[in-house]
Design a protein around this motif. Structure first.
Motif, short mmCIF file in Angstrom:
data_model
loop_
_atom_site.label_atom_id
_atom_site.label_comp_id
_atom_site.label_asym_id
_atom_site.label_seq_id
_atom_site.Cartn_x
_atom_site.Cartn_y
_atom_site.Cartn_z
N VAL A 6 0.83 -1.21 0.00
CA VAL A 6 0.00 0.00 0.00
C VAL A 6 0.87 1.26 0.00
N ILE A 7 0.25 2.35 -0.42
CA ILE A 7 0.90 3.67 -0.33
C ILE A 7 0.12 4.49 0.68
N LEU A 8 0.82 5.04 1.66
CA LEU A 8 0.20 5.96 2.61
C LEU A 8 0.65 7.37 2.24
N ARG A 9 -0.29 8.25 2.07
CA ARG A 9 0.05 9.65 1.75
C ARG A 9 -0.45 10.52 2.89
N PHE A 10 0.41 11.45 3.31
CA PHE A 10 0.00 12.28 4.44
C PHE A 10 0.48 13.71 4.28
N SER A 11 -0.26 14.60 4.92
CA SER A 11 0.04 16.03 4.85
C SER A 11 1.12 16.38 5.89
N PRO A 12 1.73 17.58 5.78
CA PRO A 12 2.77 17.98 6.74
C PRO A 12 2.32 17.89 8.19
N GLU A 13 1.03 18.12 8.45
CA GLU A 13 0.53 18.09 9.85
C GLU A 13 0.62 16.69 10.45
N VAL A 14 0.65 15.70 9.61
CA VAL A 14 0.61 14.30 10.11
C VAL A 14 2.00 13.65 10.10
N VAL A 15 3.00 14.36 9.56
CA VAL A 15 4.33 13.78 9.40
C VAL A 15 4.89 13.24 10.74
N GLY A 16 4.58 13.91 11.83
CA GLY A 16 5.13 13.50 13.13
C GLY A 16 4.44 12.31 13.76
N GLU A 17 3.35 11.83 13.19
CA GLU A 17 2.61 10.71 13.79
C GLU A 17 3.43 9.41 13.67
N PRO A 18 3.46 8.62 14.74
CA PRO A 18 4.22 7.34 14.69
C PRO A 18 3.42 6.26 13.96
N ILE A 19 3.33 6.40 12.65
CA ILE A 19 2.44 5.54 11.86
C ILE A 19 2.83 4.06 11.93
N VAL A 20 4.12 3.80 11.75
CA VAL A 20 4.57 2.41 11.71
C VAL A 20 4.37 1.75 13.09
N TYR A 21 4.68 2.49 14.13
CA TYR A 21 4.48 2.00 15.51
C TYR A 21 3.01 1.65 15.74
N LEU A 22 2.15 2.52 15.27
CA LEU A 22 0.70 2.32 15.43
C LEU A 22 0.25 1.02 14.73
N LEU A 23 0.77 0.80 13.53
CA LEU A 23 0.38 -0.40 12.78
C LEU A 23 0.80 -1.68 13.50
#
Ligand code: SF4
Ligand code: SF4
Length: 139
Positions: A10-27
């Motif tokens: 998959v491709i995850l696309r995110f805006s500058p406001e979301v860049v700091g979110e720990p996305i991989v950790y969350l998954l």
């Protein structure tokens, strides 16, 4: 009950406001998925993307997509981004020898190349095999 294990690119696309979110950790922590990052472009000032494979239970995978969308992250299946350009294809057949899912196959008796995007698992083997760049990954 048998759990249905899946693996999706998959491709995850995110805006500058979301860049700091720990996305991989969350998954990993919330959904018990195994992410494998294939490519990433993350710039704090710009829109970013992560191209990754996600492996885990189908239910968890679906729930994670919902959660990511709630965070403002758009999720797109990579399979949808693999494009076969019939007008460029020379019908050499090289891609059909490497395609693991038979998404690219030789249609008989015409002996013409056929691309079935529903079968594509976005492994990109065909892109490497094609001598004329008739298959592309459009990010
Ligand atoms: S990306 Fe992989 S699965 Fe999809 S058509 Fe190409 S070789 Fe086949
Ligand atoms: S390898 Fe490229 S040129 Fe050859 S059949 Fe496949 S898509 Fe067409």
């Amino acid at each position: 009950m048998t759990k249905n294990m899946i693996s999706k690119n998959v491709i995850l696309r995110f805006s500058p406001e979301v860049v700091g979110e720990p996305i991989v950790y969350l998954l990993v922590k919330e959904f018990d998925l195994v992410p494998n990052i294939i490519k990433a472009s993350v710039n704090p000032d710009k829109q970013g993307y992560i191209l990754l494979s996600l492996t885990g239970e189908e239910e968890n995978y679906k729930a994670s997509l919902k959660r990511l969308e709630e965070l403002g992250i758009s999720v797109q299946c990579l399979m949808e981004r693999i494009k076969w350009h019939e007008e460029i294809c020379t019908q050499c057949g090289a891609c059909t020898a490497v395609c693991p899912s038979l998404a690219l196959s030789i249609r008989r008796p015409e002996m013409a190349i056929r691309f079935d995007s529903d079968k594509c698992v976005a492994c990109q083997m065909c892109i490497q095999a094609c001598p004329v760049n008739a298959v592309t990954l459009d990010l």
